[in-house]
Design a protein around this motif. Structure first.
Motif, PDB file in Angstrom:
ATOM      1  N   LEU A  40      37.958  49.767  27.739  1.00  0.00           N
ATOM      2  CA  LEU A  40      38.103  48.653  28.683  1.00  0.00           C
ATOM      3  C   LEU A  40      37.920  47.307  27.992  1.00  0.00           C
ATOM      4  O   LEU A  40      37.895  46.279  28.642  1.00  0.00           O
ATOM      5  CB  LEU A  40      37.070  48.771  29.801  1.00  0.00           C
ATOM      6  N   GLU A  43      40.513  42.982  26.787  1.00  0.00           N
ATOM      7  CA  GLU A  43      40.363  41.527  26.890  1.00  0.00           C
ATOM      8  C   GLU A  43      39.573  40.970  25.699  1.00  0.00           C
ATOM      9  O   GLU A  43      39.955  39.961  25.113  1.00  0.00           O
ATOM     10  CB  GLU A  43      39.652  41.203  28.208  1.00  0.00           C
ATOM     11  N   VAL A  93      32.988  53.284  29.525  1.00  0.00           N
ATOM     12  CA  VAL A  93      33.172  52.145  30.427  1.00  0.00           C
ATOM     13  C   VAL A  93      32.240  51.007  30.027  1.00  0.00           C
ATOM     14  O   VAL A  93      32.659  49.857  29.838  1.00  0.00           O
ATOM     15  CB  VAL A  93      32.922  52.572  31.891  1.00  0.00           C
ATOM     16  N   LEU A  97      33.130  47.255  28.325  1.00  0.00           N
ATOM     17  CA  LEU A  97      32.690  45.992  28.926  1.00  0.00           C
ATOM     18  C   LEU A  97      31.925  45.158  27.914  1.00  0.00           C
ATOM     19  O   LEU A  97      32.118  43.941  27.814  1.00  0.00           O
ATOM     20  CB  LEU A  97      31.767  46.266  30.111  1.00  0.00           C
ATOM     21  N   GLY A 224      42.377  37.101  31.533  1.00  0.00           N
ATOM     22  CA  GLY A 224      42.625  38.349  32.246  1.00  0.00           C
ATOM     23  C   GLY A 224      43.834  39.129  31.786  1.00  0.00           C
ATOM     24  O   GLY A 224      44.138  40.179  32.360  1.00  0.00           O
ATOM     25  N   TRP A 227      43.020  42.713  31.065  1.00  0.00           N
ATOM     26  CA  TRP A 227      42.818  43.557  32.251  1.00  0.00           C
ATOM     27  C   TRP A 227      44.153  43.900  32.886  1.00  0.00           C
ATOM     28  O   TRP A 227      44.342  45.011  33.388  1.00  0.00           O
ATOM     29  CB  TRP A 227      41.917  42.846  33.255  1.00  0.00           C
ATOM     30  N   ILE A 228      45.070  42.944  32.843  1.00  0.00           N
ATOM     31  CA  ILE A 228      46.393  43.225  33.398  1.00  0.00           C
ATOM     32  C   ILE A 228      47.094  44.283  32.548  1.00  0.00           C
ATOM     33  O   ILE A 228      47.767  45.178  33.081  1.00  0.00           O
ATOM     34  CB  ILE A 228      47.183  41.913  33.509  1.00  0.00           C
ATOM     35  N   LEU A 230      45.630  46.694  31.016  1.00  0.00           N
ATOM     36  CA  LEU A 230      45.045  47.963  31.441  1.00  0.00           C
ATOM     37  C   LEU A 230      45.691  48.453  32.732  1.00  0.00           C
ATOM     38  O   LEU A 230      45.997  49.636  32.880  1.00  0.00           O
ATOM     39  CB  LEU A 230      43.542  47.790  31.661  1.00  0.00           C
ATOM     40  N   ALA A 231      45.898  47.519  33.650  1.00  0.00           N
ATOM     41  CA  ALA A 231      46.519  47.888  34.925  1.00  0.00           C
ATOM     42  C   ALA A 231      47.948  48.369  34.688  1.00  0.00           C
ATOM     43  O   ALA A 231      48.423  49.285  35.361  1.00  0.00           O
ATOM     44  CB  ALA A 231      46.507  46.706  35.881  1.00  0.00           C
ATOM     45  N   TYR A 277      47.748  38.103  39.789  1.00  0.00           N
ATOM     46  CA  TYR A 277      46.647  39.065  39.911  1.00  0.00           C
ATOM     47  C   TYR A 277      46.808  39.885  41.189  1.00  0.00           C
ATOM     48  O   TYR A 277      46.609  41.103  41.198  1.00  0.00           O
ATOM     49  CB  TYR A 277      45.309  38.328  39.905  1.00  0.00           C
ATOM     50  N   THR A 280      49.557  42.372  40.740  1.00  0.00           N
ATOM     51  CA  THR A 280      49.102  43.477  39.890  1.00  0.00           C
ATOM     52  C   THR A 280      48.285  44.468  40.712  1.00  0.00           C
ATOM     53  O   THR A 280      48.465  45.682  40.601  1.00  0.00           O
ATOM     54  CB  THR A 280      48.246  42.943  38.725  1.00  0.00           C
ATOM     55  N   ILE A 281      47.392  43.941  41.566  1.00  0.00           N
ATOM     56  CA  ILE A 281      46.576  44.829  42.405  1.00  0.00           C
ATOM     57  C   ILE A 281      47.475  45.640  43.333  1.00  0.00           C
ATOM     58  O   ILE A 281      47.327  46.859  43.462  1.00  0.00           O
ATOM     59  CB  ILE A 281      45.545  44.017  43.216  1.00  0.00           C
ATOM     60  N   LEU A 284      49.247  48.330  41.532  1.00  0.00           N
ATOM     61  CA  LEU A 284      48.266  49.358  41.178  1.00  0.00           C
ATOM     62  C   LEU A 284      48.010  50.288  42.366  1.00  0.00           C
ATOM     63  O   LEU A 284      47.937  51.509  42.206  1.00  0.00           O
ATOM     64  CB  LEU A 284      46.967  48.641  40.787  1.00  0.00           C
ATOM     65  N   SER A 288      48.849  54.243  42.350  1.00  0.00           N
ATOM     66  CA  SER A 288      47.780  55.238  42.426  1.00  0.00           C
ATOM     67  C   SER A 288      47.905  56.072  43.688  1.00  0.00           C
ATOM     68  O   SER A 288      47.536  57.243  43.687  1.00  0.00           O
ATOM     69  CB  SER A 288      46.408  54.575  42.327  1.00  0.00           C
TER      70      SER A 288
END
Lengths: 310, 361
Positions: A40, A43, A93, A97, A224, A227-228, A230-231, A277, A280-281, A284, A288
């Motif tokens: 993770l 970033e 995880v 971080l 970010g 993180w994007i 990762l998404a 963002y 992206t959510i 996702l 999922s």
């Protein structure tokens, strides 16, 4: 409001530039996750790459050297993660971080000396007559070499995972590390290689932001993107080709909202800025919800700790 | 050849000793980092860890700051630790903190300039509810659609930051502020101000809430069925399912509690030390709280101590910045390093190092 000022050709051309850092980071993370490791810290590795690349390019005057050192910096950060998760068996995880928090701190510390400087320009590839083709030329054949490098990398990763013995071993380690271990494959070194590759890719992605996309250094400038990325790996259902699709979708939204801000759309700027963002959510969620039925396409050992004697 | 052997059960000694070992290792590595920056490492470490508490010149100012900074960290970390124990990864506490501050401040400002004792409790309630609601987004998406809560909660931080900017520039801007961004200063509005309760200690309602949260979490984890379920779900999800633990309920509970606590922390901060909603009112407590939770071994009492230590690095970092010209970001790197070392030495808790060749390698 002046929507007519948005040139669709320019929009698509800048979409390719906006998507490149995400493609690089996401394709690296894809390989890492295929080996069964969840890092993770994308970033953190990206921002480390961003400052390494920026500092080296400014000092040496060579963007190529900057990118090389950015890859090295990202890989070094990733290997800290590798050491902790593979040898000291820490929680992936939490370690990821930690990598992000540490990377943001270190990069801001190093970056203090580099605020307000312009980096040397990266050369565009001269495609000769190709870039003079009316519309396609401007969209496809008028970019810096990193854009093509990223595309080539995606193709290589796709071919590696699909056609080579090495790719098969990598996937075996990610699907069942105990079985791979029993077959005599060395799980930990293979995973370390994958982690280092992921770090190098993330570093390149970060350097692309600081050297070409922005190009300037500001603290936390990746904003970010890691993180994007990762998404987008989740969005891509762990397939290399779909990473491209996800990154272009995201890049398109980013560029479009910037253009709409400039065109003066009667929507608050903040709403436009948060749209990448939010979308992206949303993507996702859709992915999922779909993957749940098909028993999931995530590598089975994703995030599990491997310890040989157990 | 060195190899690891799994302990039958976690070592009690190392459970307590690893955080201390990690702090010592971080001091050494941090000292090396400061030396590389051209500063005297011993002086830097002393300025960060010793001077804020005991230096006659600074202690009078620094000691109250300890509680001011530790309050929100402990409050957020206590909530996060519940989730981390259950395997629910809420890493977007920063976003919940911002939303809590916005909601709470909005309620307070709506009553302006009325004076009543009820306003502050209402603001706390609104702050906690705001944080709760923001945490429910990843919660519901996780339970309904199986969406990864790590990514959603984190991405929502960026959304919350944009929302904060729009509030500071728009809806909540001080109408008498001469066009500057930022809301009215809540500290100058007696009914909404979160003032120091005992002068000279830094104790405000947020610190009180943090202590209550620690006690509550301790009782929950050690004396209550729900706490047992949380620990069970984290250690063995399969066993938890057989024991009749409802995973949906547990996920929503953990995210809800951590969100509400983070939201309340945001409200206490905006009505107290920060004073107003401004574009950059958040300073990353939501992220540092993750380090605090791990440093405290996800145990409420441990978190209390870890929060105080982390607050010390904040204050000491500021002092070192002022006294030695240390870059402000170096303290962030220092905190990240602490989490690294903590996770690294944690191997001693669950494994034993064996030297020599074993039967199976």
């Amino acid at each position: 409001m002046n929507l007519g000022a948005i040139d669709p050709v320019l929009l698509i051309a800048s979409l390719m530039v906006a998507a490149t850092p995400i493609i690089l980071a996401a394709i690296g993370e894809l390989v890492v996750e295929k080996s069964g490791v969840l890092n993770l810290g994308v970033e953190g590795m990206m921002i480390t790459g961003a400052i390494c690349g920026f500092a080296v390019a400014v000092e040496s005057g060579s963007p190529v050297l900057g990118f090389a050192l950015a890859a090295l910096g990202g890989a070094a950060m990733a290997l800290i993660f590798g050491l902790l998760t593979q040898y000291l068996l820490s929680n992936q995880v939490a370690t990821g971080l930690a990598l992000t928090l540490f990377g943001l701190g270190v990069s801001a510390m190093v970056g203090q000396a580099y605020r307000g400087i312009k980096p040397p320009a990266t050369t565009r590839i001269d495609m000769g007559p190709l870039s003079d083709i009316p519309v396609l030329g401007r969209i496809l054949f008028n970019h810096d070499w990193m854009v093509y490098f990223a595309l080539a990398l995606v193709a290589c990763v796709w071919a590696f995972l699909k056609f080579t013995r090495g790719g098969l071993i990598l996937r075996a380690v990610g699907e069942s590390h105990d079985a791979a271990h029993a077959l005599g494959y060395r799980v930990v070194p293979i995973r370390l290689l994958a982690i280092a590759f992921g770090g190098a890719c993330a570093g390149l992605g970060g350097a692309y932001i600081s050297l070409i996309r922005v190009p300037q250094w500001t603290d936390g400038m990746t904003a970010g993107a890691g993180w994007i990325a990762l998404a987008i790996v989740v969005f891509a259902s762990w397939r290399a080709g779909r990473v491209l699709l996800g990154a272009y979708l995201f890049g398109g939204i980013t560029v479009l909202q910037l253009n709409l801000q400039a065109a003066g759309l009667p929507v608050p700027v903040e709403v436009l800025s948060m749209s990448p963002y939010l979308i992206t959510i949303a993507v996702l969620v859709v992915m999922s919800a779909r993957q749940r039925g098909a028993a999931g396409s995530a590598p089975a050992m994703l995030g599990r700790i491997f310890h040989a004697s157990s | 050849m060195i190899r690891l052997e799994k302990r039958p059960e976690p070592s009690r000694f190392w459970t307590a000793a690893t955080p201390i070992l990690a702090v010592v290792l971080t001091m050494i590595a941090g000292g090396i980092m400061f030396a590389l920056l051209g500063k005297d490492p011993v002086a830097a470490i002393r300025t960060i860890f010793w001077d804020p508490l005991f230096d006659p010149q600074f202690a009078a100012y620094s000691r109250p700051q300890l509680l001011v900074k530790a309050g929100p960290l402990i409050l957020i970390a206590t909530g996060l630790a519940l989730g981390f124990r259950a395997g629910v990864w809420n890493i977007g506490a920063e976003g919940q903190y911002i939303i809590g501050a916005i909601c709470g401040a909005a309620v307070g400002l709506a009553f302006y300039p009325m004076e009543s004792w009820i306003i502050f409790p209402l603001m706390v309630l609104a702050g906690a509810l705001g944080g709760w609601a923001w945490a429910m987004i990843p919660g519901v998406l996780r339970t309904r659609f199986n969406t990864n809560e790590i990514l959603v909660s984190l991405l929502l931080v960026y959304v919350a930051e944009q929302l904060l900017a729009s509030m500071a520039l728009g809806a909540l801007r001080n109408p008498e502020g001469g066009g500057f961004p930022g809301s009215r200063n809540l500290q100058q509005y007696p009914s909404a101000a979160n003032l120091e309760l005992i002068p000279g200690t830094g104790m405000h309602w947020g610190v009180v809430a943090a202590f209550i949260a620690v006690i509550f979490a301790y009782v929950l984890l050690n004396r209550h069925m729900t706490g047992f379920h949380i620990r069970l779900a984290g250690q063995s999800p399969r066993a938890a399912r057989f024991a009749g633990v409802n995973p949906t309920r547990l996920i929503l509970l953990c995210l809800g509690i951590s969100g509400a606590l983070a939201g309340a922390a945001g409200l206490f901060e905006v009505s107290g030390p920060a004073g107003q909603i401004s574009i950059d009112f958040n300073v990353g407590y939501g992220f540092t709280a993750i380090i605090v939770a791990f440093l405290g071994r996800l145990h409420p009492v441990g978190i209390l101590l870890a929060g105080l230590l982390m607050a010390l690095t904040y204050i000491g970092g500021e002092l070192a910045q002022f006294m030695l010209g240390l870059p402000s970001a170096s303290i962030q790197a220092f905190q990240g390093m602490l989490l690294f070392f903590l996770l690294a030495v944690d191997v001693l808790t669950n494994y034993r190092f064996r030297i020599g060749k074993g039967a199976i390698t």
